[in-house]
Design a protein around this motif. Structure first.
Motif, short mmCIF file in Angstrom:
data_model
loop_
_atom_site.label_atom_id
_atom_site.label_comp_id
_atom_site.label_asym_id
_atom_site.label_seq_id
_atom_site.Cartn_x
_atom_site.Cartn_y
_atom_site.Cartn_z
N SER A 187 -7.58 23.31 -2.17
CA SER A 187 -8.38 23.69 -3.31
C SER A 187 -9.00 25.07 -3.13
CB SER A 187 -9.46 22.64 -3.56
OG SER A 187 -10.27 22.48 -2.41
N MET A 188 -8.55 25.78 -2.14
CA MET A 188 -9.03 27.15 -1.95
C MET A 188 -8.51 28.02 -3.11
SD MET A 188 -10.75 27.52 0.93
CE MET A 188 -10.53 29.19 1.48
N GLY A 189 -9.38 28.78 -3.69
CA GLY A 189 -8.97 29.68 -4.77
C GLY A 189 -9.13 29.09 -6.15
N ALA A 190 -9.39 27.83 -6.26
CA ALA A 190 -9.58 27.19 -7.56
C ALA A 190 -11.07 26.94 -7.78
CB ALA A 190 -8.83 25.87 -7.64
N ALA A 191 -11.51 27.15 -8.98
CA ALA A 191 -12.92 26.94 -9.31
C ALA A 191 -13.25 25.45 -9.28
CB ALA A 191 -13.23 27.51 -10.68
N PRO A 192 -14.46 25.09 -8.85
CA PRO A 192 -14.82 23.67 -8.79
C PRO A 192 -15.28 23.12 -10.14
CG PRO A 192 -16.59 24.99 -7.91
CD PRO A 192 -15.47 25.93 -8.24
N VAL A 193 -14.44 23.26 -11.14
CA VAL A 193 -14.72 22.74 -12.48
C VAL A 193 -13.52 21.90 -12.91
CG1 VAL A 193 -16.25 24.61 -13.16
CG2 VAL A 193 -13.82 24.83 -13.57
N SER B 145 -10.28 20.63 -14.59
CA SER B 145 -9.07 21.25 -15.13
C SER B 145 -8.92 22.72 -14.76
CB SER B 145 -9.00 21.09 -16.65
OG SER B 145 -8.97 19.72 -16.99
N ALA B 146 -9.58 23.16 -13.71
CA ALA B 146 -9.43 24.55 -13.27
C ALA B 146 -8.02 24.80 -12.74
CB ALA B 146 -10.46 24.88 -12.20
N SER B 147 -7.38 23.76 -12.25
CA SER B 147 -6.03 23.93 -11.72
C SER B 147 -5.05 24.34 -12.81
CB SER B 147 -5.56 22.66 -11.04
OG SER B 147 -5.53 21.59 -11.96
N LEU B 148 -5.30 23.94 -14.05
CA LEU B 148 -4.41 24.33 -15.14
C LEU B 148 -4.40 25.84 -15.33
CD1 LEU B 148 -5.13 21.55 -17.78
CD2 LEU B 148 -3.14 21.80 -16.31
N VAL B 149 -5.56 26.44 -15.25
CA VAL B 149 -5.65 27.89 -15.40
C VAL B 149 -4.94 28.57 -14.24
CG1 VAL B 149 -7.25 29.84 -15.50
CG2 VAL B 149 -7.82 27.70 -16.66
N ASP C 128 -3.07 16.03 -15.94
CA ASP C 128 -4.02 16.78 -15.11
C ASP C 128 -5.26 15.96 -14.76
OD1 ASP C 128 -4.94 19.28 -13.81
OD2 ASP C 128 -6.53 19.08 -15.32
N TRP C 129 -5.72 15.13 -15.66
CA TRP C 129 -6.93 14.34 -15.38
C TRP C 129 -6.71 13.44 -14.16
CZ3 TRP C 129 -6.71 9.07 -15.37
CH2 TRP C 129 -5.58 8.48 -15.96
N LEU C 130 -5.50 12.86 -14.05
CA LEU C 130 -5.20 11.99 -12.91
C LEU C 130 -5.09 12.80 -11.62
CD1 LEU C 130 -4.48 9.21 -11.78
CD2 LEU C 130 -2.10 9.71 -12.34
N VAL C 131 -4.39 13.90 -11.68
CA VAL C 131 -4.23 14.76 -10.49
C VAL C 131 -5.59 15.27 -10.03
CG1 VAL C 131 -3.20 16.90 -9.65
CG2 VAL C 131 -1.88 15.39 -11.12
N ASP C 132 -6.44 15.64 -10.99
CA ASP C 132 -7.78 16.15 -10.68
C ASP C 132 -8.61 15.08 -9.97
OD1 ASP C 132 -9.47 18.31 -10.70
OD2 ASP C 132 -10.33 17.85 -12.67
N ARG C 133 -8.54 13.85 -10.43
CA ARG C 133 -9.30 12.77 -9.81
C ARG C 133 -8.77 12.43 -8.42
NH1 ARG C 133 -10.07 12.77 -14.92
NH2 ARG C 133 -11.89 11.87 -15.94
N LEU C 134 -7.46 12.46 -8.26
CA LEU C 134 -6.88 12.19 -6.94
C LEU C 134 -7.26 13.28 -5.94
CD1 LEU C 134 -3.34 10.89 -7.93
CD2 LEU C 134 -5.23 9.57 -6.99
N ALA C 135 -7.24 14.53 -6.38
CA ALA C 135 -7.64 15.63 -5.50
C ALA C 135 -9.10 15.48 -5.09
CB ALA C 135 -7.41 16.96 -6.20
N THR C 136 -9.94 15.08 -6.04
CA THR C 136 -11.36 14.87 -5.72
C THR C 136 -11.52 13.73 -4.73
OG1 THR C 136 -12.02 15.68 -7.90
CG2 THR C 136 -13.61 14.33 -6.72
#
Length: 89
Positions: free
Chosen positions: A1-7, A9-13, A38-46
């Motif tokens: 998660s380096m380089g991605a903002a902690p918000v 759906s930031a990974s989409l951008v 993306d919502w699922l991927v975001d939750r799994l990453a968290t």
């Protein structure tokens, strides 16, 4: 998660920017599929991030507890404060 903002759906951008930089100014055809999951991927990453933080915290706490016990047991004169620390370990 380096380089991605902690918000959310930031990974989409980040994905869209990387894609456009690599392949030119066009938008990817399958981007709608990425948005849909993306919502699922975001939750799994968290979840994995929190799990890793928890594991490291437990390892550090265990190491500190052992080091404090060894340090306090090695000293000859235990003060009242040291006795309280030892009893909590």
């Amino acid at each position: 998660s380096m380089g991605a903002a902690p918000v959310p759906s930031a990974s989409l951008v980040l994905i869209l920017t990387s894609y456009q930089t690599t392949f030119g100014g066009e938008n990817p055809e399958g981007f709608a599929f990425l948005v849909a999951i993306d919502w699922l991927v975001d939750r799994l990453a968290t979840m994995f991030n929190i799990g890793g933080d928890l594991a490291v915290s437990a390892i550090v706490a265990n190491k500190v507890k052992k080091d404090m016990a060894e340090k306090l047991e090695g000293s000859e004169a235990n003060t009242e404060e040291e006795s309280v620390i030892l009893s909590g370990i």
